[in-house]
Structure formats: C-alpha cells, structure tokens
Design a protein around this motif. Structure first.
Motif, PDB file in Angstrom:
ATOM      1  N   ASN A  26       0.833  -1.196   0.000  1.00 44.70           N
ATOM      2  CA  ASN A  26       0.000   0.000   0.000  1.00 44.70           C
ATOM      3  C   ASN A  26       0.866   1.243   0.000  1.00 44.70           C
ATOM      4  O   ASN A  26       2.098   1.172  -0.123  1.00 44.70           O
ATOM      5  N   GLU A  28       1.687   3.315   2.348  1.00 45.19           N
ATOM      6  CA  GLU A  28       2.638   3.416   3.448  1.00 45.19           C
ATOM      7  C   GLU A  28       3.855   2.535   3.200  1.00 45.19           C
ATOM      8  O   GLU A  28       4.978   2.914   3.516  1.00 45.19           O
ATOM      9  N   THR A 211      -7.679   1.640   9.299  1.00 44.97           N
ATOM     10  CA  THR A 211      -8.784   2.570   9.568  1.00 44.97           C
ATOM     11  C   THR A 211      -9.995   1.876  10.143  1.00 44.97           C
ATOM     12  O   THR A 211     -10.800   2.493  10.825  1.00 44.97           O
ATOM     13  N   ARG A 907      -5.726  13.595   5.239  1.00 45.14           N
ATOM     14  CA  ARG A 907      -6.249  12.229   5.450  1.00 45.14           C
ATOM     15  C   ARG A 907      -7.516  12.244   6.292  1.00 45.14           C
ATOM     16  O   ARG A 907      -8.458  11.491   6.022  1.00 45.14           O
ATOM     17  N   THR A 943      -3.782   8.463  -1.825  1.00 47.07           N
ATOM     18  CA  THR A 943      -2.587   7.669  -1.548  1.00 47.07           C
ATOM     19  C   THR A 943      -2.869   6.491  -0.635  1.00 47.07           C
ATOM     20  O   THR A 943      -2.007   5.643  -0.441  1.00 47.07           O
ATOM     21  N   ARG A 944      -4.064   6.441  -0.066  1.00 44.75           N
ATOM     22  CA  ARG A 944      -4.420   5.342   0.840  1.00 44.75           C
ATOM     23  C   ARG A 944      -5.391   4.402   0.144  1.00 44.75           C
ATOM     24  O   ARG A 944      -6.416   4.837  -0.399  1.00 44.75           O
TER      25      ARG A 944
END
Length: 969
Positions: A26, A28, A211, A907, A943-944
């Motif tokens: 992902n 990160e 999340t 975010r 980006t997530r």
C-alpha cells in the motif's frame, strides 16, 4: 434432539493445513525508506517463502500453499476452505481460521461480502453458497454469529445477549454456548442480511495500522444436519450383540449426520507503540494480545506433544478446543504484509503457522441414529391409530345401539304379527267351519234331489216346483261360493293392512323414543337450571336476610337516636321556659345596666391579657435571638481561626509545589499535555508526534516522578483547593499540576471524584488569564478520553465553555488545547446533538481560521471523529436525516481541505468526506458543494488504498451519484 451415536465410526488422522497469503503493498509500504523494498520473497511453485532480515540474510519456510498478492478470492477459497466445507457436508466438523497482524487482510479474506462485486466474496459467503447448494429440503443449515470482545462472548445477531457462558459436556468434551441465537438460512441473500446485521454490531476502531481495525474475534458457527437412511442389516447391527437391547422389527432407523463449521476471523495482533492505542483502545489491544498468546501456547503444547495443553487460559482457546488437537478438520490462512517495517510481526506470524502445521487432529465422522425423530414418527402413528380405534369403537357402540333398537322393534312387530296371525287363523277356521256346514247342507240338498228324481215319475205335478227349488238351491250355492272367495280376498287385504299398520307402529315407536331422549335432555337442562335458580335463590335469600338484619339494626339505632332527640327536645323546651323567665326578669332596668358594665369590664380584661401575652412572647423571642447571635459569633470566630490555620498550611504546601515545579513547569506544559492529546489523535500524522531527545524524555520521566511525590505528600484535595485561590500565581501553578496528573489514566477517576472537573470548568467560566484557560482546557482534554467523563463534561456545560473560549482566546496553543478537548468529545455519538447545541462544530471552524498547523490537525481530527461516529449511528439505525456537520456549515471546509498540504489534515478530511457520502440524505449537499468531484478524485488519486476503495464503492452503490455522473458526462 436426542441422538444415539453410531458405533464403529472410523477415525482419521488429519494435520492442520496452513496457507500463507501476502497482502499487496500500500501507500505506506511504498513510502517506507528501508534499504530493501520487501522482507518477503515468495516461491509459490515450491510452496515456500523467504523471510529476509536484510539484503544478505534470509530464512526459508515451507507451507501447504503460498498465495501471492495477486491471488484471487476464489482461488484462496478453493485451496483453503473448500476441502473443509466438503468434509463438513460429509459429516465431519471443520474450522477455517485467519491469523495475522492488524491490517494484513484477514477480514478481507474471510468476511468480505462482495455484494457489489461477487469476485471479492470471502470465505464466509462462498462456504455458505456451497453448503446451501448441497443441502436438500429435508436437510437444515443454521448459523450463529459471535464475537469475543474483552474476554466476553456476545451474540452479534442479538447484541443484548452478552457474557454468554461456555459449557463443556463432561462425557464427550464438546463445547456449547447455551442461549446463542441460531438462524436457519433460507438462501444466500438471507445469509448476507444476517451477516450485515452482525457486522454492524461488531467492535471496530481507527488505529495507525488500519482505519477499520477489528477489536474482537468474530466466529461464524454453521450447523448442518443431513438426513440419511441405513439398510436393515446395517441399522440393527449395533443391537445384535445384546438380546436385551430393543429392536424395531421390519423398519429402518433414521440416520443423520450432524456437523459444525467454524469460520474464525481473529483480531489482529499488534504492538501498542505502532498502533497508537490508548485508553479504552489500549485495554482492547491488551485483551486481544492475551487471547492470541494463549492460543499460541496451546499450539506450542500440541506441536511438542506436551501432556498438558492450557486450553482453559482463555475463552478463545476453549472455543477452538476441537479445532486444534480435537476431531475437526482445520485449515489456517496466515496473512502477512510485505513491508520491512513490520519484520518482527511478520516473523512471529510465520512461526505461528509453522507450529500450527505440526498439530494433528483425530477427525471423526459424526453419524448418529435419530431415535427421537423415529420415536416422534411412531408416536404420531400411534396417536393416529388410537384416534381411529376410538372412532371405530364409538361407531360400533352406535351400531350396537341401533341394532338393539331394531331387535326390540322387530320383537314388538313379531308379537303384533303373531297376534294378527292368530286372529286371522281364527277367522279362517270360522270360514272353514262355515264352508263345511254349507257342504253338508249341499249334500243334503243332493240327497233331496235324488229323492225328488226318484219321485219324479210319481210326482210329475211337483216337477216344476222341484226344478224351481233346485235352481234356487243352485243359485244359493253359487252365491255361497262367491261369498267364500270374497271372504278370502278380504282376509288378504286385512293381512296387508295389518302389515302396513305394523310398519306405521314401528315408525311411531322410533319417533316416541326420539321424543323420550329429547325430553330426557330437556329434563336434565331443566334440572341444571332449577339447581342454578335454587343456588341463586339461596344466595339472594341470604343477601336479603343480611340486608334485613342490617335494616333492623339501623332501625334500632334510629329508635335510639329518636329517643335521644326527644329527650334533648324536652331539655330545650325546659331551657326555653327558663330563658323566657330570665327575659321577663331582665326587663327590669337595673339588671340591664349591670349587665352592660360587666360586659365592658370583661372586654377590658381580655384586651389587657392579650397585650401582656404578646409582650411576653416578644421578650422570649428577643432573648432567643440574643443567644443565637452569641452562638453564631462564637462559630464565626472558630471558623476564622480554622481558616487562618488552613491558609498557613496551604501556603506552606504551595511553597513546596512552587519550589519543585518552578524549574521545569515550562517543560511539562510543552510536552506532557500536548503529548497526551497527540496520542489520542486519529490518523498517522508524523508532524503531530513529538520527537523528543533522550534528555527531554529523561526530564519528563523525572518530572512525572516529582509530580507523583507532590501528589502523595500534599494530597489531591489540597491541590484542588488551590484552584480556588484568589492569587493568580497560585491558580496557574495548581492548574498545571492538575493537568499533569490528569495525563495519567489512573489519576483521572480520583480527580473527578474529588471535584477536580467542577473546579476546572469553574476556571474556564471565570478566569480571563490565557495561561489558565490553555492549561485547564488541556486537562479537560485528558479527562475527555473516557466515555464516562465525556458525559459528565457535557452535562456540566463543558462544551459551551470550550466553545466560548474558542471565540475569546488569542493564543494558538490555547486553540490547540480547546480543539483537542472538543475532538475527543466528538468521538462519542450519543453526545453529537448536545455538541451541536453548544456550537462546538462552529467553534472548531472558528479556531481553524488561525491557520496554525497544530490547530488544524486537531480540528480535522474532531470533524473526522464526528463524521465517523455519525455514520456508524446512521448505519445502526440510531439516527436519521442530514448530517449535523452539514447543518453547521462544515462541508465546504471539509471539501476544501481534502487537498491540504498537511498530511494529517488531508487524510482526516478524506475519511470524513467518505463517511458523509455513504448516506443518501447528504448526497444533494455533496453534489452542490463540489464534494462529488473530490470523491471522484479520491477514487483515483488517494494515496491510501482503503480510502480509494471506499470512494469507489460509494460511487458505485449511490444512485444519486451515478445519475449525476451520467448527467455531467
């Protein structure tokens, strides 16, 4: 159901099968700056993986199956779960379980519903799809959905069923959960509805690693019962060895296979430092890690063939007792991530799978004789036969009664017929006698004729007369024969009429019998009515007798009263006569004057007496008031002395606090309170984390020790008393100490109990000093991390005070503390309405105008908390309608900051926008404010992965968004 296990069922050894699934990288993982990209290298053709420590050192591990990051959901199910499902359909118990670090895809692999995209369906849905396709109408498949949360078992389908006990059968060792809701599944859509209900009640939260992190172990239990039939020789084989056992001749005993499938989605193992869990989330993480540690101990003991397996250390191991070392066929899918940042967690997960592969299970087929079902069938047939027999008995009795009646009527008819026959025979005898007499007379006439013929020659003269006589006799004879025939015909007619009369008499007899039966029934009814009337008459008679007796008593009393009245009347008459005499006497003048003087003197006497009594009362009141004043004066003097002594003590204690805290109170203000707020912030914004040097950390550790010593020496009540001091310097130092004490969880309850929360709120309301407002807001932010304290803060008006400070403060650090406190309160969905009434959302937007990055981070965190809790409440049916954030005008701010250059703000706003877009009541405002365009951008550019996938799913399922996109295109 009472079932008898089938003897001689074979047992099969079966090792726990373990597969590894690698999660795709992902954003990160891509952003990590390790010297090597991934710590995992897969060799799926060899069913191996290599775990790299660095660029030159690695370890190799072999598993039953290895899935790359591109492996489809269907392939994972076919390899991992389908063999277990087929085994369960054949009568064996089975378990499919997912284990791994938080955020590695366990829930995606096991519990993904895939309502929009069937290719994304997880193991749960695909397993039920195969089970329902393989079961007939005579079979049954039912499910239970549970969660193990904080060592308490809760039914996700009926959430009020909490803390369900675990019961073990001492004979077989089987585990059961009494009272758990079992839902019989009709079809796949019904199953999806059931799972959605359970998922809505499952505990999840936002952590740095995920999340939507699961905070409980979810267990889906599928109960399958399939009916089969044995041949006669197989069915009765277990009973042939003993002649004392009962046998069912000529009938097959029903055979059922009962099996159970467990699909387990374990909560993710995590390190507290990486997940950022605090407060209640920290307790959840501890509970999860303890249960997973107990599971690891049990698997280690089974892998090493230890004589003792600690299955009773945790409820999770008790529930999975049959899955590891028991009689179930078990498959384990281990999920890992590729990032080298989590090398230690990935290594421990792989070693867990390696140890699990050494566990051997003894798989048993669960075939059982369904004697209860067979007994119910026999009882049903027996009841049916008994009913038929009763019906036939009643029919036979009815026929016997009819036969008896017919026999009786036949006997009566025979008697009447015999009587008629006797009368007919008598008449016949009479007619025969008459015929004989006539024949005798005829013979005599013949003789006479012969004599006449002989005498013809002699008596020609008499010839004519004789012929004439003979003719007459012939005529009489013909007449006699004709009359005889007529009598016979009359006899036959009489016989027929008698027979018809007999038939008529039989019918009359039957009618008379029916009338007699009706009269008997009527007589019984009349007897019942008569008895009822007699009873009512007796009750009425008794009631009237009581009333008569009461009336008699009343009459006696009235007589007595009348006699008393008569006597009083006589007395009054006597008094009237006396009064008349007095009136006559008072007509004299002297007597009238004397009476006037007496009346005047009596009036003066009464006035003087009343004045004297009032003066006495006033004197007593004055003396009592004097005594009270003396007592109050003495009490006030004593209080002044005590307060003087207490003030001296407080001054001494304050000097101690000031001496200790003057040197490093600024360090506490800059580190301890902000650090506590940052630990509860959502997201992974590195700019919010304070990178403290070893010297600063050491100073903080020493400062906390110093604060603890102050707390022990001085005492919390005395520290809180300083908050009410009239000296500003004393208040500032005291509120800083209280704020630092509130930073520790174990001090918060004591602070609230001793009135610390009330004192802090009083400072927010009354103080104008910026330092006091800032530090007091930080202390309240620390206290607002627990749900109980949140409700107290709101009920005591804390939200209104914080909102008011947001409008009158000027220091950005004060804004940061106030925004952090409001953000913590926004995480409680039950308080949203009261927060809106207190203008808390407006206060957040007002503080955001300062433009400070720390303030913006806390404002974004508060809005994200509010949006997420509100979305969850709408999904669970707690509230409906438009979002309160939109009503307070926060939507434009959210949309504009989804492209913020500050990572944490961006975010949080992306997540808040997605939560708002999940509900149809907000779609119109999102379209008009540009939120739809930002949502489309997030579905491609975020980006997530989780936010990007969530945005795609919302755009797919929302009709309003789809129609707007089509219209704009």
């Amino acid at each position: 159901m009472s079932l008898c296990p089938l003897n001689g069922v074979p047992e099969v050894h079966g090792r726990v099968r373990v597969a590894v699934r690698l999660r795709p990288r992902n954003a990160e993982d891509l952003a990590s700056d390790a010297d090597y990209a991934d710590c995992i290298e897969l060799q799926p053709e060899l069913k191996r993986l290599r775990l790299r420590k660095n660029n030159w050192s690695s370890e190799s591990f072999k598993f039953d199956d290895v899935f790359t990051e591109s492996a489809s959901q269907k392939r994972v199910y076919e390899v991992v779960a389908r063999p277990v499902v087929e085994s369960v359909l054949n009568g064996y118990n089975g378990t499919v379980m997912a284990y791994g670090q938080t955020g590695t895809g366990k829930t995606y692999t096991v519990g993904r519903l895939g309502k929009e995209d069937p290719s994304e369906r997880g193991i749960m849905v695909r397993s039920l799809e195969d089970i329902l396709a393989s079961t007939s109408e005579l079979d049954s498949a039912s499910v239970s959905y549970l969660q193990l949360y904080m060592e308490s078992i809760q039914d996700l389908l009926v959430p009020e069923k909490n803390n369900i006990p675990i019961v073990e059968d001492p004979r077989t060792g089987e585990v059961s959960l009494p009272g758990v809701e079992k839902v019989k599944i009709r079809d796949l859509d019904h199953f999806l509805e059931v799972i959605q209900i359970g998922e809505a009640n499952r505990h999840t939260t936002f952590t740095k690693l995920n999340t939507e992190s699961s905070r409980s172990h979810a267990i889906l239990m599928v109960y399958i019962q399939k009916a089969a039939k044995l041949k006669d020789e197989d069915a009765y084989a277990p009973f042939e060895s003993s002649t004392s056992e009962p046998r069912i001749n000529g009938r097959d005993v029903p055979l059922v296979t009962k099996s159970k499938l467990l699909i387990v989605d374990l909560a993710g193992s995590e390190r507290i430092g990486k997940s950022g869990s605090e407060g209640h989330s920290l307790e959840e993480a501890k509970s999860i890690n303890l249960s997973l540690t107990s599971l690891g101990k049990c698997i280690n003991a089974l892998a090493e063939n230890s004589p003792h397996v600690p299955t009773r250390d945790s409820k999770l191991t008790r529930l999975l007792r049959d899955s590891f070392g028991g009689s179930a066929r078990t498959s384990l899918v281990v999920t890992i991530g590729p990032s080298s940042r989590h090398h230690s967690e990935t290594s421990s997960t792989i070693m867990f799978g390696q140890r699990a592969m050494k566990v051997e299970n003894m798989i048993k087929l669960k075939e059982e004789f369904d004697y209860e079902s067979h007994s119910r069938n026999l009882e049903h047939r027996l009841d049916h036969l008994i009913t038929e027999i009763e019906r036939r008995d009643s029919y036979v009795k009815e026929m016997e009664l009819k036969l008896k009646r017919c026999q009786d009527s036949l006997e009566d008819a025979g008697k009447r017929l015999s009587a008629c026959a006797g009368s007919v025979s008598n008449e016949r005898h009479d007619y025969e006698m008459q015929i004989r007499n006539l024949m005798a007379e005829l013979n005599l006439e013949k003789e006479r004729k012969n004599n006449v013929e002989e005498e013809v020659s002699d008596l020609r003269c008499r010839l004519d007369d004789s012929v004439h006589i003979t003719r007459q006799h012939s005529i009489e004879l013909a007449t006699l024969s004709k009359s005889h025939k007529d009598s016979l015909l009359k006899l036959e007619k009489n016989f027929k009429s008698k027979h018809a009369e007999k038939k008529f008499l039989d019918e009359e007899f039957d009618a008379i019998q029916r009338k007699m039966i009706e009269k008997d029934e009527k007589s019984m009814q009349l007897e019942l009515e008569v008895s009822t009337y007699q009873k009512v008459l007796a009750d009425t008679t008794q009631m009237y007798e009581q009333k008569i007796s009461e009336l008699i008593e009343q009459l006696d009393e009235e007589r007595k009263i009348s006699q008393g009245a008569k006597s009083e009347l006589e007395q009054l008459k006597n008094k009237i006569n006396d009064q008349k005499k007095l009136d006559q006497f008072e007509e004299q003048g002297e007597l009238i004057e004397l009476r006037k003087q007496v009346k005047e003197l009596y009036g003066h006497h009464e006035y003087a007496t009343s004045e004297l009594q009032s003066l006495q009362r006033e004197n007593e009141e004055l003396s009592n008031g004097k005594l009270k004043l003396i007592e109050e004066l003495n009490t006030l003097r004593q209080k002044l002395k005590d307060e003087e002594i207490e003030r001296k003590k407080v001054e001494v204690e304050f000097l101690k606090i000031k001496r200790v805290s003057d040197t490093n109170i600024d360090l506490l203000e800059k580190t301890q309170i902000p650090e506590k707020l940052d630990r509860v912030a959502l997201g992974e914004d590195k700019s919010l984390s304070f990178l403290m040097s070893n010297q600063v950390k050491g100073s903080m550790s020493g400062q906390r020790t110093t604060i603890s010593k102050i707390f022990e020496e001085v005492g919390l009540p005395n520290v809180l008393a300083l908050l009410k001091s009239e000296e500003l310097d004393v208040q500032i130092h005291a509120v800083k100490v209280v704020a630092n004490l509130a930073a520790e969880d174990f001090n918060q309850e004591k602070i609230v109990e001793e009135g610390g929360l009330d004192a802090l709120l009083m400072l927010l309301e009354s103080s104008e000093n910026e330092t006091i407002l800032r530090v007091a807001s930080g202390a309240i932010a620390n206290l607002a991390m627990t749900e109980t304290n949140q409700g107290l803060i709101i009920s005591k008006g804390g939200a209104q005070l914080l909102s008011a400070i947001a409008y009158r403060a000027t220091d950005p650090q004060t804004f940061r503390m106030v925004a952090g406190a409001i953000a913590n309160l926004c995480g409680n969905e039950r308080l949203h309405t009261m927060l809106k009434e207190a203008n808390a959302i407006q206060a957040l937007l007002e503080m955001a105008r300062s433009g400070q990055s720390d303030v913006l981070s806390q404002v974004a965190r508060g809005i994200a908390n509010f949006a997420k809790c509100e979305s969850r409440g709408i999904a669970q049916g707690h509230r409906k309608g438009q979002s309160l954030l939109i009503e307070d005008g926060a939507l434009p701010w959210i949309v504009s900051h989804t492209t913020s250059s500050q990572l944490s703000v961006r975010r949080h706003m992306e997540l808040a926008l997605c939560h708002l877009a999940q509900h149809e009541a907000n779609t119109r405002d999102l379209i008009s404010s540009g939120g739809l365009k930002e949502l489309i951008r997030l579905s491609h550019e975020s980006t997530r992965d989780d936010i990007r996938n969530l945005a795609k799913r919302i755009l797919t399922i929302s009709p309003a968004f789809r129609s707007e996109i089509q219209r704009s295109c």
